[in-house]
Structures are given as structure tokens and as C-alpha cells.
Design an enzyme around this catalytic site. Structure first.
Site, PDB file in Angstrom:
ATOM      1  N   TYR A  61       1.291 -10.788 -16.744  1.00 56.68           N
ATOM      2  CA  TYR A  61       1.680 -11.708 -15.632  1.00 56.68           C
ATOM      3  C   TYR A  61       3.461 -12.144 -15.783  1.00 56.68           C
ATOM      4  O   TYR A  61       3.712 -12.179 -16.924  1.00 56.68           O
ATOM      5  CB  TYR A  61       1.096 -12.849 -15.574  1.00 56.68           C
ATOM      6  CG  TYR A  61      -0.226 -13.031 -14.841  1.00 56.68           C
ATOM      7  CD1 TYR A  61       0.222 -12.943 -13.402  1.00 56.68           C
ATOM      8  CD2 TYR A  61      -1.319 -13.336 -15.078  1.00 56.68           C
ATOM      9  CE1 TYR A  61      -0.948 -13.086 -12.399  1.00 56.68           C
ATOM     10  CE2 TYR A  61      -2.442 -13.381 -14.014  1.00 56.68           C
ATOM     11  CZ  TYR A  61      -2.119 -13.093 -12.443  1.00 56.68           C
ATOM     12  OH  TYR A  61      -3.122 -13.349 -11.704  1.00 56.68           O
ATOM     13  N   GLU A  63       5.286 -13.940 -13.168  1.00 56.72           N
ATOM     14  CA  GLU A  63       5.954 -14.840 -12.071  1.00 56.72           C
ATOM     15  C   GLU A  63       7.098 -15.158 -12.391  1.00 56.72           C
ATOM     16  O   GLU A  63       7.401 -15.787 -13.376  1.00 56.72           O
ATOM     17  CB  GLU A  63       4.925 -16.191 -11.804  1.00 56.72           C
ATOM     18  CG  GLU A  63       3.759 -15.779 -10.789  1.00 56.72           C
ATOM     19  CD  GLU A  63       2.298 -15.829 -11.651  1.00 56.72           C
ATOM     20  OE1 GLU A  63       2.323 -15.474 -12.923  1.00 56.72           O
ATOM     21  OE2 GLU A  63       1.190 -16.006 -11.093  1.00 56.72           O
ATOM     22  N   ASP A 216      12.700  -1.466   9.087  1.00 58.65           N
ATOM     23  CA  ASP A 216      11.667  -1.214   8.273  1.00 58.65           C
ATOM     24  C   ASP A 216      11.631   0.332   8.294  1.00 58.65           C
ATOM     25  O   ASP A 216      11.084   1.044   9.151  1.00 58.65           O
ATOM     26  CB  ASP A 216      10.350  -1.611   8.800  1.00 58.65           C
ATOM     27  CG  ASP A 216       9.044  -1.173   8.096  1.00 58.65           C
ATOM     28  OD1 ASP A 216       9.185  -0.497   7.325  1.00 58.65           O
ATOM     29  OD2 ASP A 216       8.008  -1.676   8.570  1.00 58.65           O
ATOM     30  N   THR A 242       8.445   0.676   2.309  1.00 58.42           N
ATOM     31  CA  THR A 242       7.288   1.247   1.279  1.00 58.42           C
ATOM     32  C   THR A 242       7.790   2.181   0.424  1.00 58.42           C
ATOM     33  O   THR A 242       8.920   2.713   0.761  1.00 58.42           O
ATOM     34  CB  THR A 242       6.113   1.673   1.991  1.00 58.42           C
ATOM     35  OG1 THR A 242       6.533   2.846   2.960  1.00 58.42           O
ATOM     36  CG2 THR A 242       5.096   0.493   2.730  1.00 58.42           C
ATOM     37  N   LYS A 245       5.849   6.816   0.980  1.00 61.57           N
ATOM     38  CA  LYS A 245       5.635   7.662   1.874  1.00 61.57           C
ATOM     39  C   LYS A 245       6.597   9.049   1.581  1.00 61.57           C
ATOM     40  O   LYS A 245       6.592   9.573   0.628  1.00 61.57           O
ATOM     41  CB  LYS A 245       6.068   7.179   3.439  1.00 61.57           C
ATOM     42  CG  LYS A 245       5.089   5.879   3.735  1.00 61.57           C
ATOM     43  CD  LYS A 245       5.184   5.441   4.889  1.00 61.57           C
ATOM     44  CE  LYS A 245       3.969   4.398   5.248  1.00 61.57           C
ATOM     45  NZ  LYS A 245       4.183   3.138   5.203  1.00 61.57           N
ATOM     46  N   ARG A 251       2.275   3.253  -4.565  1.00 56.37           N
ATOM     47  CA  ARG A 251       2.169   2.142  -3.236  1.00 56.37           C
ATOM     48  C   ARG A 251       2.857   1.008  -3.618  1.00 56.37           C
ATOM     49  O   ARG A 251       2.375   0.280  -4.628  1.00 56.37           O
ATOM     50  CB  ARG A 251       0.814   1.856  -2.969  1.00 56.37           C
ATOM     51  CG  ARG A 251       0.050   3.212  -2.827  1.00 56.37           C
ATOM     52  CD  ARG A 251      -1.416   2.958  -2.390  1.00 56.37           C
ATOM     53  NE  ARG A 251      -1.308   2.754  -0.906  1.00 56.37           N
ATOM     54  CZ  ARG A 251      -1.535   3.700  -0.086  1.00 56.37           C
ATOM     55  NH1 ARG A 251      -1.583   4.956  -0.236  1.00 56.37           N
ATOM     56  NH2 ARG A 251      -1.409   3.197   1.205  1.00 56.37           N
TER      57      ARG A 251
HETATM   58  N1  DSN Z   1      -0.543   3.107   7.435  1.00 53.69           N
HETATM   59  C1  DSN Z   1       1.170   3.417   7.311  1.00 53.69           C
HETATM   60  C2  DSN Z   1       1.044   4.570   8.355  1.00 53.69           C
HETATM   61  O1  DSN Z   1       0.491   5.406   8.501  1.00 53.69           O
HETATM   62  O2  DSN Z   1       2.135   4.429   9.018  1.00 53.69           O
HETATM   63  C3  DSN Z   1       1.595   2.164   7.738  1.00 53.69           C
HETATM   64  O3  DSN Z   1       1.097   1.145   7.214  1.00 53.69           O
END
Ligand code: DSN
Length: 468
Positions: A61, A63, A216, A242, A245, A251
Site C-alpha cells: 500500500y 497512498e 484522450d 491507457t 493499447k 492495463r
Molecule cells: N474498451 C476500450 C476500447 O475498446 O476502445 C476503451 O475503453
């Protein structure tokens, strides 16, 4: 238990401790090897990232921020988080005097919500690309009957749209509506959009209305890091992403924010950006508890990998593969939304061949090709969309090149031909379609195609995973 040692079972590997969970994970691993993963938002992490995810860092932890934790014993967690932040800035070529980063968000949705919490007052106004037009839930999605995303419950959202004739973002209409709506923040970000974003135009619209600009860049952050798409950092106040991707990390989620001097006031005094504390406090204690330190370590590794020259070669191949996929499908008679792609994804409108997105997704799933049904411009409902979204990041990580994508196109085309034949017999309802698909004449074709797809897929190793 052995020799009265109550802790002994805790040392057993998963295969012994919990064969049931182990078996499910093995089946998923097998699925990943034998199938073609074409969900545009997915990828395969490296072994090093996987090592972080299963490390002891998950036990801790922490924080608070580096050097200011609410729990003891965080000297090494501080090292990891500091390194991760440095590498995030380096991966995107950012000057630490001008940009800061928070690496604690658990993923993209919490990252976006943290930014709104920090910088948009409750019920403040936001404008994001509408979900049916390729936007994301967390950019303020709602329908006529429901505020679907919490970002439309706690903030007042007015979407902007795609122009139906060009199938591109309608910046002119956004400009007109922003003049009326006067949003606190405009969100430049997509979940399904195959073209570069015009951040300069977004900035100009924001400046006219005193709005903040957030990008984003989740889908394209790997392309941003390698200079292969437009750069949100040149124009935005805040950039979220994120990390799993195109970036190919674990993730997780990251928020970049401008810091330092913004300008000077009329008396010549410096005006400073004030995003840093607001964003840090929105993440913790506003919305989250302890950071997921194993993920943060994985992000550190992924950001180092993203700064390596080989990562640019990978991203270039991702785009070449997506362009080969788009042109192959086009030649085979399918309609590609916007006519092609500049990035990692291909948006296919299935209306022209008379299949729904749901049926297209189903038939591909049955032959071990994973993709997702998706709305296309003009669709009214996200529940019964007319298209699919395909992506090449994961296949490219398996080292596929354009000639391999040509084979993938043949598999996809053959699958859709089966689906069209099934539909001729079943009629339009998905439930009937699924029933007829199981009839022997179609089942035989599906099994034969699936065997070909799986034999092909197995030829391509997954770098971060050992074979079963
Ligand atoms: N689930 C992701 C996507 O497929 O674009 C975004 O949250």
C-alpha cells in the site's frame, strides 16, 4: 500442509493450489495462441511487463505521492513511481519543467474521471465525440432515455458528431455548438476513428470559448510516442492515456498535465498553470486509494520500451498492416468508413453486404478471429450497430506483415460469405442466425475455416508468452 507448517500451501504454484483457476487461464492462453486478436484496443504485453504484474509490488500500500506516503516502507515504491514518471515524460519527449504526470490511475476511465473531477466543476460542461460516432463512454455518453456514463451524470455533456458525408469529425459544427454551449472542457479523443485528429483546430475552438482542451490519446499513444500521428501535447492542457493499447504496456492509466508558467498578466506578473495539485488530489484522495504498484512498474517498463527505436518500427508496421487490411477488405467489396486508415484500426460498415455488426462479430468469433461490433456513422443505437472495428496492434506484435494480413483478409471474407449464406436461410434475426449457423452444412464450413485460421495463427509466437 506439510510438517505442521500452516503457510506451506501459500507456496504452491497456481497449478497445484487452484487447478480450477489454472485450467481456465490455460484455456485463455490457448485461445490467445490459436486465434487472431483483432480488437483494436488490445495487444500482447512483453514478458518483462508480465513479470512486473506478477511481482511482490502488488503487496504494498502506498497512498499519497512520492516522498509523502500515508504508510511506511515505501522507499522502493517511491523509486519505482519516480522512475515511471521520468520515463513517461521521456517517452513523449516532454520537458519536466512544462509537463507533469500522474501514473496512479488504475486505467483510462478513472484517469478521465479524475481530470473532470479536478478541472470541471460539478455539472460543468464538457463536449466529447459522441459514442456512436466513434467516441468513448467516458467522454460524456448519454442517450435520449439514459445518462449512461457517470461522466454525463455528474457533468453536463453535449456531444459533437461526425459529418455524415465525409465521415470525418465535423469541426465546423463543433465550433458552432461550442460557441453556444461554452463548455468548460472539450475532449479530443476517440475509441473508433481511423484518422489523425486536428488538435490545432480543437485548440482554436477552445480558445474562442475559454475552454480547456483534454486529449484522450489512449488508442494512439504508441503512435504519438513515435511521431506517427498528430501530437496532442502541442495543443492540449491535459492528455490522458491507457497504457495497454498501441503502447503495449500493462492495463493502467496515466494523466499528463501542463505545469510551470502559462503566460504573464497585464502587470507583467507570471501566470502559472494550476492543474498539478488539482489532478493529483482528484486521483488520491478524491477517487482512488492505494496505487497499483505492480501496474506502475509495468508502465515504467513499457515507457522505456516505447522510447526504443525498435518501437517505432513496430508502430510503422502496425499502420502498414492496418492499411493493407483496409485496402484488402475494400478490394473484396467491403465498405471502409472514411475510405481507409491513418492509424491502427479499420472501421468497416457491414450494411453494404447486408450483415449487422453483431452477426459479423459472431461469425468471426466462431472462426477464432476476435473483433468487436461497432456503430458506424448514422447508426442510431449502440446496441444494434451496423459495423465492426478491426485493429492490427496485436497481430503486429506477433510479427505479421502485409502478406500475412492478405491471408487474414481472405479468412475474414470467407467468414462473411458463410454468414451471408446463413442469413439467406435464417432471415435477419440474430437468434435465428445463430441457430442456422449450427446446422451441419454451415458448421462444416465454419470448422474447416476455423482450422485454417488456427493453423495459421499458431505459426506466429506471442513474444511475452511461452507456448503451453
Ligand atoms: N474498451 C476500450 C476500447 O475498446 O476502445 C476503451 O475503453
Amino acid at each position: 500442509m506439510m510438517n505442521g507448517d500452516a503457510n506451506y500451501p501459500l507456496r504452491d504454484p497456481l497449478s497445484q493450489d487452484d487447478p480450477e483457476v489454472y485450467a481456465i487461464i490455460r484455456r485463455e492462453k490457448d485461445r490467445q495462441f490459436r486465434g487472431l486478436e483483432m480488437i483494436a484496443s488490445e495487444n500482447y504485453t512483453s514478458r518483462a511487463v508480465n513479470d512486473c504484474l506478477s511481482s511482490c509490488l502488488t503487496n504494498k500500500y502506498s497512498e499519497g505521492m512520492v516522498g509523502q506516503r500515508y504508510y511506511g516502507g515505501n522507499e522502493h515504491i517511491d523509486e519505482i513511481e519516480t522512475l515511471c514518471k521520468e520515463r513517461c515524460l521521456k517517452a513523449f519527449g516532454l520537458d519536466p519543467e512544462k509537463w507533469g504526470v500522474n501514473v496512479q490511475p488504475y486505467s483510462g476511465s478513472p484517469a478521465n474521471f479524475a481530470v473532470y473531477t479536478a478541472l470541471v466543476e460539478p455539472h460543468g460542461r464538457i463536449m466529447g465525440l459522441d459514442l456512436p460516432d466513434g467516441g468513448h463512454l467516458t467522454h460524456g455518453f448519454y442517450t435520449a432515455t439514459k445518462k449512461v456514463s457517470a461522466t454525463s451524470i455528474f457533468f453536463e455533456s453535449m456531444p459533437y458528431k461526425i459529418n455524415l458525408s465525409t465521415e470525418l469529425i465535423d469541426y465546423d459544427q463543433l465550433q458552432d455548438n461550442a460557441r453556444l454551449f461554452k463548455p468548460r472542457m472539450i475532449i479530443a479523443g476517440v475509441s473508433c476513428y481511423p484518422r489523425h485528429l486536428d488538435y490545432a483546430r480543437f485548440r482554436q475552438i477552445c480558445d474562442e470559448n475559454g475552454s480547456l482542451l483534454m486529449a484522450d490519446m489512449s488508442h494512439v499513444s504508441g503512435l504519438v510516442a513515435t511521431g506517427l500521428t498528430s501530437n496532442p501535447f502541442e495543443h492540449c492542457d491535459v492528455v490522458t492515456t491507457t497504457t495497454h493499447k498501441t503502447l503495449r504496456g500493462p492495463r493502467s492509466g496515466v494523466i499528463f498535465y501542463r505545469r510551470g508558467q502559462k503566460g504573464v498578466d497585464k502587470t507583467g506578473q507570471p501566470i502559472m498553470y494550476d492543474y498539478e495539485d488539482k489532478i493529483n488530489q482528484a486521483v488520491f484522495p478524491g477517487l482512488q486509494g492505494g496505487p497499483h504498484n505492480h501496474q506502475i512498474a509495468g508502465v515504467a517498463v513499457a515507457m522505456r520500451q516505447a522510447a526504443d527505436p525498435t518501437f517505432k518500427e513496430y508502430q510503422q508496421q502496425v499502420i502498414k498492416n492496418a492499411q493493407a487490411l483496409a485496402s484488402g477488405l475494400k478490394e473484396a467489396g467491403y465498405r471502409i468508413v472514411t475510405g481507409g486508415t491513418d492509424n491502427h484500426l479499420v472501421w468497416v460498415n457491414m450494411k453494404s453486404v447486408g450483415l449487422s455488426g453483431g452477426k459479423a462479430e459472431k461469425i468471426l468469433e466462431d472462426v477464432s478471429i476476435a473483433c468487436n461490433k461497432n456503430t458506424v456513422p448514422g447508426d442510431k443505437s449502440a446496441l444494434n450497430p451496423s459495423g465492426i472495428r478491426l485493429g492490427t496492434p496485436a497481430l503486429t506484435t506477433r510479427n505479421m506483415k502485409e502478406n500475412d494480413i492478405a491471408t487474414v483478409v481472405k479468412f475474414i471474407d470467407e467468414a462473411f460469405k458463410i454468414a451471408i449464406d446463413v442469413q439467406t436461410k435464417s432471415g435477419p434475426k440474430l437468434v435465428d442466425f445463430k441457430k442456422v449457423l449450427k446446422e451441419e452444412e454451415f458448421e462444416t464450413r465454419v470448422v474447416s475455416l476455423r482450422n485454417q485460421v488456427e493453423a495459421f495463427a499458431r505459426k506466429f509466437p506471442i513474444p511475452g508468452l511461452d507456448e503451453l
